[in-house]
Every structure is written in structure tokens, then in C-alpha cells.
Design a protein around this motif. Structure first.
Motif, PDB file in Angstrom:
ATOM      1  N   SER A 261      -4.039 -22.369  29.121  1.00  0.00           N
ATOM      2  CA  SER A 261      -4.382 -21.038  28.623  1.00  0.00           C
ATOM      3  C   SER A 261      -5.894 -20.883  28.509  1.00  0.00           C
ATOM      4  N   VAL A 262      -6.571 -21.919  28.052  1.00  0.00           N
ATOM      5  CA  VAL A 262      -8.035 -21.898  28.001  1.00  0.00           C
ATOM      6  C   VAL A 262      -8.617 -21.793  29.409  1.00  0.00           C
ATOM      7  N   LEU A 263      -8.076 -22.596  30.337  1.00  0.00           N
ATOM      8  CA  LEU A 263      -8.563 -22.564  31.714  1.00  0.00           C
ATOM      9  C   LEU A 263      -8.413 -21.170  32.318  1.00  0.00           C
ATOM     10  N   ASN A 264      -7.264 -20.553  32.096  1.00  0.00           N
ATOM     11  CA  ASN A 264      -7.036 -19.212  32.642  1.00  0.00           C
ATOM     12  C   ASN A 264      -7.997 -18.195  32.050  1.00  0.00           C
ATOM     13  N   ASN A 265      -8.127 -18.194  30.736  1.00  0.00           N
ATOM     14  CA  ASN A 265      -8.961 -17.183  30.087  1.00  0.00           C
ATOM     15  C   ASN A 265     -10.434 -17.372  30.409  1.00  0.00           C
ATOM     16  N   LEU A 266     -10.874 -18.627  30.536  1.00  0.00           N
ATOM     17  CA  LEU A 266     -12.252 -18.882  30.949  1.00  0.00           C
ATOM     18  C   LEU A 266     -12.475 -18.342  32.352  1.00  0.00           C
ATOM     19  N   ALA A 267     -11.496 -18.527  33.225  1.00  0.00           N
ATOM     20  CA  ALA A 267     -11.623 -18.007  34.589  1.00  0.00           C
ATOM     21  C   ALA A 267     -11.743 -16.495  34.598  1.00  0.00           C
ATOM     22  N   VAL A 268     -10.987 -15.824  33.741  1.00  0.00           N
ATOM     23  CA  VAL A 268     -11.077 -14.363  33.671  1.00  0.00           C
ATOM     24  C   VAL A 268     -12.481 -13.922  33.268  1.00  0.00           C
ATOM     25  N   THR A 269     -13.063 -14.576  32.255  1.00  0.00           N
ATOM     26  CA  THR A 269     -14.416 -14.190  31.830  1.00  0.00           C
ATOM     27  C   THR A 269     -15.432 -14.460  32.934  1.00  0.00           C
ATOM     28  N   LEU A 270     -15.207 -15.507  33.728  1.00  0.00           N
ATOM     29  CA  LEU A 270     -16.130 -15.811  34.822  1.00  0.00           C
ATOM     30  C   LEU A 270     -16.029 -14.780  35.941  1.00  0.00           C
ATOM     31  N   VAL A 271     -14.826 -14.290  36.204  1.00  0.00           N
ATOM     32  CA  VAL A 271     -14.667 -13.249  37.217  1.00  0.00           C
ATOM     33  C   VAL A 271     -15.474 -12.010  36.845  1.00  0.00           C
ATOM     34  N   PHE A 272     -15.433 -11.629  35.586  1.00  0.00           N
ATOM     35  CA  PHE A 272     -16.167 -10.439  35.155  1.00  0.00           C
ATOM     36  C   PHE A 272     -17.678 -10.662  35.162  1.00  0.00           C
ATOM     37  N   GLN A 273     -18.098 -11.930  35.276  1.00  0.00           N
ATOM     38  CA  GLN A 273     -19.518 -12.224  35.460  1.00  0.00           C
ATOM     39  C   GLN A 273     -19.839 -12.500  36.925  1.00  0.00           C
ATOM     40  N   LYS A 274     -18.850 -12.259  37.809  1.00  0.00           N
ATOM     41  CA  LYS A 274     -19.017 -12.435  39.251  1.00  0.00           C
ATOM     42  C   LYS A 274     -19.206 -13.903  39.641  1.00  0.00           C
ATOM     43  N   LYS A 275     -18.758 -14.811  38.811  1.00  0.00           N
ATOM     44  CA  LYS A 275     -18.826 -16.237  39.094  1.00  0.00           C
ATOM     45  C   LYS A 275     -17.485 -16.672  39.683  1.00  0.00           C
ATOM     46  N   TYR A 276     -17.213 -16.192  40.892  1.00  0.00           N
ATOM     47  CA  TYR A 276     -15.890 -16.332  41.477  1.00  0.00           C
ATOM     48  C   TYR A 276     -15.521 -17.788  41.785  1.00  0.00           C
ATOM     49  N   ALA A 277     -16.480 -18.565  42.264  1.00  0.00           N
ATOM     50  CA  ALA A 277     -16.168 -19.938  42.648  1.00  0.00           C
ATOM     51  C   ALA A 277     -15.749 -20.765  41.431  1.00  0.00           C
ATOM     52  N   GLN A 278     -16.473 -20.594  40.326  1.00  0.00           N
ATOM     53  CA  GLN A 278     -16.111 -21.330  39.108  1.00  0.00           C
ATOM     54  C   GLN A 278     -14.745 -20.887  38.598  1.00  0.00           C
ATOM     55  N   ALA A 279     -14.487 -19.576  38.636  1.00  0.00           N
ATOM     56  CA  ALA A 279     -13.180 -19.074  38.210  1.00  0.00           C
ATOM     57  C   ALA A 279     -12.072 -19.670  39.067  1.00  0.00           C
ATOM     58  N   ALA A 280     -12.312 -19.734  40.376  1.00  0.00           N
ATOM     59  CA  ALA A 280     -11.298 -20.276  41.282  1.00  0.00           C
ATOM     60  C   ALA A 280     -10.977 -21.726  40.950  1.00  0.00           C
ATOM     61  N   GLN A 281     -11.995 -22.519  40.620  1.00  0.00           N
ATOM     62  CA  GLN A 281     -11.769 -23.928  40.284  1.00  0.00           C
ATOM     63  C   GLN A 281     -10.906 -24.066  39.033  1.00  0.00           C
TER      64      GLN A 281
END
Length: 581
Positions: A261-281
Motif C-alpha cells: 500500500s505504501v509502494l502504491n501510494n508513493l508511486a501515485v505521488t511520483l506520477v503527479f510529480q512527473k517522476k514516471y520511472a520511479q513510480a514504475a519501479q
């Protein structure tokens, strides 16, 4: 993941519109959804994995040294040094390719040198443990090293005496303070009460009051992820501050690296910062742990869709990884395909939450201590599974004749490249070798399994279960036999015995679903070439033997079946498994 409620999304906003947010708070379940509105591309950060796949960290490659170690730079700028042999095959190949080296610095199966620590470094580890009992174990591992100087050993013995007194008093750590468990529980209850109040404030949509209340809870119980998790929600949704949300979710991830759940939510916040590669990982890591998590297919599918729109550039490698992960979630695990584009936050759960929902994976601050089983095949030599000891920087063995006694130091002898097998030596263990047999019990006949399921948390006394042989070795299951005796994580490496008290196979895994599980084991006939190579004086397997009653089988094999404790430093792998192998 069975207890997680489905998230709801409001109708999709058109690209370029402000994101829409829907929130429903009830107890400790938050249902959250965000419609997407992100653009552009940033640099890629690689996720490095341990050889077992259990531990992961995000970092960039700095250097592959001549001594076979690799230097990585984490996102906070700190450097970590890892033996290359302790990384996954893919990571090893990547590091060698980037460094222009095709050779393997470390030979598989060779004895691994253990890091030399000072007593001051061990004390720093002990101070980060959650309980004084864990700190005592850290010193036990340290004092098992054969190369300590007299001064180091004397200093460690004095410190161990202090920690043993704290362990006797059952002291635990809250922040930097050590106190009785009952006092710590009162503090946690106060923190939980504030978190419940913050949940109500969130329901009333007063994010500022909720944030202040959560900060108070975090100060009370600074080791918990609860307050930081919810502050990530507040900043990400109500305060519209994704950088702050990222900081809080990363704090949670540092404490519970496997919390999906932490991994998913962190990825969502990264997407909104346009950090797509980190979100994908992060989504890829979460999918590896929770492939049935429906929110992952929704979120990954949404990012793949967004990447196909003009002006939305996701790095090609990240997009390829997402595509493969998405295919696995949809095709192999039956996850639903998204019907609209939107990124969904998942509710809080994990090791830190009172409901104990799903795969949290709370961490013992600076090290991971896992456990498995093994059995003596030659004086002082123990056979176990490779995955029980792989990546270990320290090994201890518990003498089955004295389950309450001090663990004994052990060292790695050899690891099999072909089978999930390893040999360790414990010079201070006085236990007889088991009798081996090359022939498996026929299908349908009874067998007994001995070991230490669920590790020390389930008690350090040996457990035995009985069942029947279900299937003979089959290539589809790596030439292992199957049986239906109850086995759990921690049984790995233990003996499977026939009616004559001979060991016929090495327990390796549990397969199938809960309620219909089979155990799997490596036949001794498969293990013999590895054993004879590294134990030249190995006794020949028994051909004929009289049958015994089952209590006599237990009595015959139990003095030779040991609990193995394996220590792995988190300085080299930022993560933690479930603690049992």
C-alpha cells in the motif's frame, strides 16, 4: 489483500483539468481516488534486488570495484557498498555491462567473508532494534565471529551483559527511549487515539487539523508508519503538496519496505510529480508482492494509457517494465482491466496497523534476522536450503538439546548452483548425523517432517508433523516430491523422514493455496552428488532398516534437527522479508 476494500473513482477529468479527488473514511479504511493530470519525463532510477529477491533499494551505479563489491548511490545521496554476489543475476549482469567487465568476482559456493565490525558499530545496531532481546541477538552474532581481538571481545561481553539485563526486564524501544513493554503499549494507545481522531477530522474534510493531530501522533510513536501514512494522504490529496506526500510515504517505506500500500501510494505521488520511472519501479515491486491487488492494474494501465498520448513521455525502459507487469497482472492473475483513466490510492494496512491486513513487512531497523531449519549429515556439518542462508553476514545454530540455550556460531561451507541446497559447519554442535536413504517412501505411504515453522516467533522447540507422500519427483516441480504434512515458512531445510527414521528428502517449499497446500522436498538421491563433493567422509545411505513407531522416528531424528538463524545487514539491501525461510 483479502481485507482491502475497492477504491472508488469520480468521473474522469479531461487531460489538463485539475485532478478530482474522492474520499471516504470509515474506521481505518480510506477509499481514495485521483483523476490524472501529469506530464513530462525525468531521469530513471534503477531498483536493485538481492539474490533472493526479498530485499530491494533504489539507487544508481557508482562503481564496480576490483574486490567484487559494488558502490551504489541512494536517492538521499548516501553511498552503500554491496558484494556483487549478493545481488540478483540481472543486477550482476547490468553492473558488469556498465563497468565493462564480464567476469564474476565471487565464485558461487565459496565461503563468504563476514564483515569486520567494531563494538561501537554493533552497539549502534543494537540501539536501533525494537526490543532488547533483538539487541542481545545482534551481539550473539557479533561474538560468533572468529577474528575478534581480545579487546573487542571484552568490550562486547560487557555490553552484552547490559543488554541481557534489559532483555530480562523485557524492555522495548519507542523512539530513542527504552521502557517496559506495558509502558510502550500505553504510548502506542495514545498515538492510536490521536490517529483515530485525525481520521474523523479527515472525514469532516478538515485537512489542517488532521495534519496537526497526526504530527502529534508521530511524535508519540516515531517508529510507526501510521501517522506518516495518513500525512502522506493529507498532503497528497487535501493539501495538494505531492513533494510533502512523497516525503511521508518514503518514511513509511523505510520502516516497512515491503508494504504494498505504501509502494502504491508513493508511486501515485511520483506520477503527479512527473517522476514516471520511479513510480514504475514502485508499482513493479508492489506487483511482485501482491499480484492480486486490483489497484495496481488500474494504476499501471492508466500510466500506460497516458504514455500513449502526445506530450506524455514515459522512459522506454520503464514503459517496457510496466507493460510486462501489466500483462502478468491481467493474464496470469485475473486482475480487472481499467475502464477509465485514474490513479487510485490504497487504504492503510500492514505490520503497523492494528487490523494486521496483508503484506506489511515491518523491519528490524538495521538488520534482518530470518530463520530456517537444517539437519546434521556429518559431525558438525548441517544440510539446509540455499535460500535459508543466502546473503547472510552471520549464522547461528540452536542446539536442539538445549532450545533455551545460547545460539552457537556457524559458517558457510558450500552452496549448490543447481539445487536449493547449502552446507554449514557448527564446530561447537555435538549432535549425531542422521541416517540418509536414497529411496523415497512410496506414494500414499506415511512420512514425518521436522523443523521450526514460523521461526522463533512460534517458539524455539522442534515441531513434527505427519502426512503422506502425494507425488513422486516430477520435472514440472524441479524434480521434487510432494507431500501433505503441514509445513510453513521456517520448515525450509528440515528433514522428511520415512518410517525407519531415515531422512529421504530436504523440505524446500510450500506450494498451492491455503487450505490445499502441499509441501515439496528435494530427494536425498538428488542431493548426494553435492554432499559427496563437499563431505568426502559422508556415511553411505542406509539400504535396509526396521520400521519404527512414529514417536521413535521423532526421537531418532530430532537430536540432529537444528534451528538456523541468518543475519543480513540492511546497509546493503534496503528491505526485509517475512523473517522465515
Amino acid at each position: 489483500m483479502n481485507h482491502r476494500k475497492n477504491a472508488r473513482m469520480k468521473p474522469q477529468a479531461r487531460p489538463g483539468q485539475v485532478r478530482a479527488v474522492g474520499i471516504l473514511a470509515a474506521g481505518t479504511a480510506l477509499l481514495l481516488a485521483v483523476a490524472f493530470g501529469a506530464t513530462a519525463n525525468t531521469g530513471e532510477v534503477r531498483t536493485w534486488s538481492s539474490a533472493t529477491g526479498t530485499y530491494k533499494t533504489e539507487a544508481e551505479l557508482v562503481e564496480l570495484k576490483e574486490d567484487g563489491t559494488i558502490v551504489l548511490k541512494k536517492k538521499d545521496g548516501s553511498l552503500i557498498t554491496v558484494p556483487l554476489s549478493r545481488l540478483s543475476d540481472a543486477d550482476q549482469q547490468y553492473a558488469r555491462a556498465q563497468s565493462g567487465s564480464e567476469s564474476t568476482p565471487a565464485t558461487a559456493g565459496a565461503t563468504r567473508s563476514q564483515p569486520r565490525n567494531t563494538p561501537a558499530e554493533v552497539e549502534a545496531e543494537a540501539l536501533k532494534c525494537r526490543t532488547a532481546k533483538d539487541a542481545v541477538l545482534m551481539y550473539r552474532f557479533y561474538m560468533a565471529k572468529p577474528d575478534l581481538s581480545d579487546d573487542q571481545r571484552a568490550t562486547a561481553e560487557a555490553a552484552l551483559e547490559v543488554w541481557q539485563k534489559k532483555a530480562t526486564d523485557n524492555l522495548v524501544r519507542v523512539g530513542t527511549q527504552w521502557m517496559p513493554e506495558k509502558d510502550a503499549e500505553k504510548i502506542r494507545e495514545r498515538a492510536d487515539a490521536k490517529i483515530e481522531h485525525a481520521m474523523e477530522l479527515l472525514r469532516l474534510r478538515n485537512g489542517e487539523l488532521a495534519r496537526k493531530t497526526l504530527e502529534d501522533a508521530a511524535k508519540l510513536d516515531p517508529d510507526s508508519i501510521k501517522a506518516d501514512f495518513l500525512m502522506g494522504i493529507v498532503y497528497g490529496l487535501l493539501a495538494d503538496n505531492d513533494q510533502k506526500a512523497q516525503q511521508h510515504f518514503e518514511r513509511c517505506l523505510d520502516r516497512e519496505p515491503n508494504n504494498v500500500s505504501v509502494l502504491n501510494n508513493l508511486a501515485v505521488t511520483l506520477v503527479f510529480q512527473k517522476k514516471y520511472a520511479q513510480a514504475a519501479q514502485h508499482w513493479k515491486t508492489a506487483a511482485g508482492s501482491a499480484p492480486k491487488m486490483k489497484e495496481l492494474s488500474q494504476n499501471i494501465g492508466s500510466l500506460i494509457t497516458m504514455a500513449g498520448s502526445p506530450g506524455y513521455k514515459v522512459p522506454p525502459r520503464a514503459l517496457e517494465d510496466l507493460s510486462l507487469t501489466y500483462e502478468d497482472l491481467i493474464s496470469n492473475h485475473g486482475n480487472p482491466r481499467p475502464t477509465r483513466i485514474g490513479f487510485v490510492y490504497t487504504p492503510p494496512y500492514g505490520a503497523d496497523w492494528s487490523e494486521k491486513q496483508g503484506g506489511g513487512g515491518g523491519k528490524t531497523e538495521s538488520v534482518v534476522v530470518s530463520s530456517g531449519s537444517g539437519f546434521v549429515v556429518h559431525p558438525q556439518i548441517i544440510l539446509t536450503n540455499r535460500h535459508v542462508i543466502e546473503g547472510a553476514s552471520g549464522l547461528l545454530v540452536l542446539d536442539p538439546k538445549n532450545s533455551k540455550g545460547e545460539p552457537l556460531p556457524a559458517e558457510l561451507i558450500a552452496i549448490s548452483n543447481e539445487l536449493d541446497l547449502a552446507l554449514i559447519r557448527c564446530k561447537t554442535l555435538n549432535a549425531p548425523p542422521v541416517a540418509l536413504v536414497e529411496t523415497l517412501p512410496p506414494r500414499g505411504t506415511d512420512i514425518m517432517v521436522l523443523g521450526y515453522p514460523l521461526g522463533p516467533s512460534f517458539g524455539t522447540s522442534l515441531k513434527s508433523t505427519r502426512g503422506a507422500m502425494v507425488a513422486m519427483p516430477d520435472a514440472s516441480v524441479d524434480n521434487m516430491c510432494l507431500f501433505d504434512a503441514i509445513t510453513n515458512p521456517g520448515n525450509s531445510g528440515g528433514p522428511l523422514c520415512d518410517k525407519a527414521g531415515r531422512v529421504a528428502a530436504v523440505v524446500r517449499a510450500v506450494t498451492g493455496s491455503v487450505g490445499g497446500s502441499y509441501g515439496a522436498a528435494i530427494p536425498i538421491s538428488e542431493a548426494l552428488p553435492f554432499l559427496r563433493k563437499h563431505v568426502p567422509n559422508l556415511a553411505a545411505p542406509m539400504k535396509e532398516a526396521d520400521e519404527l513407531d512414529w514417536p521413535s522416528v521423532d526421537a531418532k531424528v530430532s537430536p540432529s534437527t537444528v534451528l538456523i538463524l541468518s543475519k543480513e545487514d540492511l546497509q546493503t539491501d534496503a528491505g526485509v522479508g517475512d523473517g522465515t525461510r
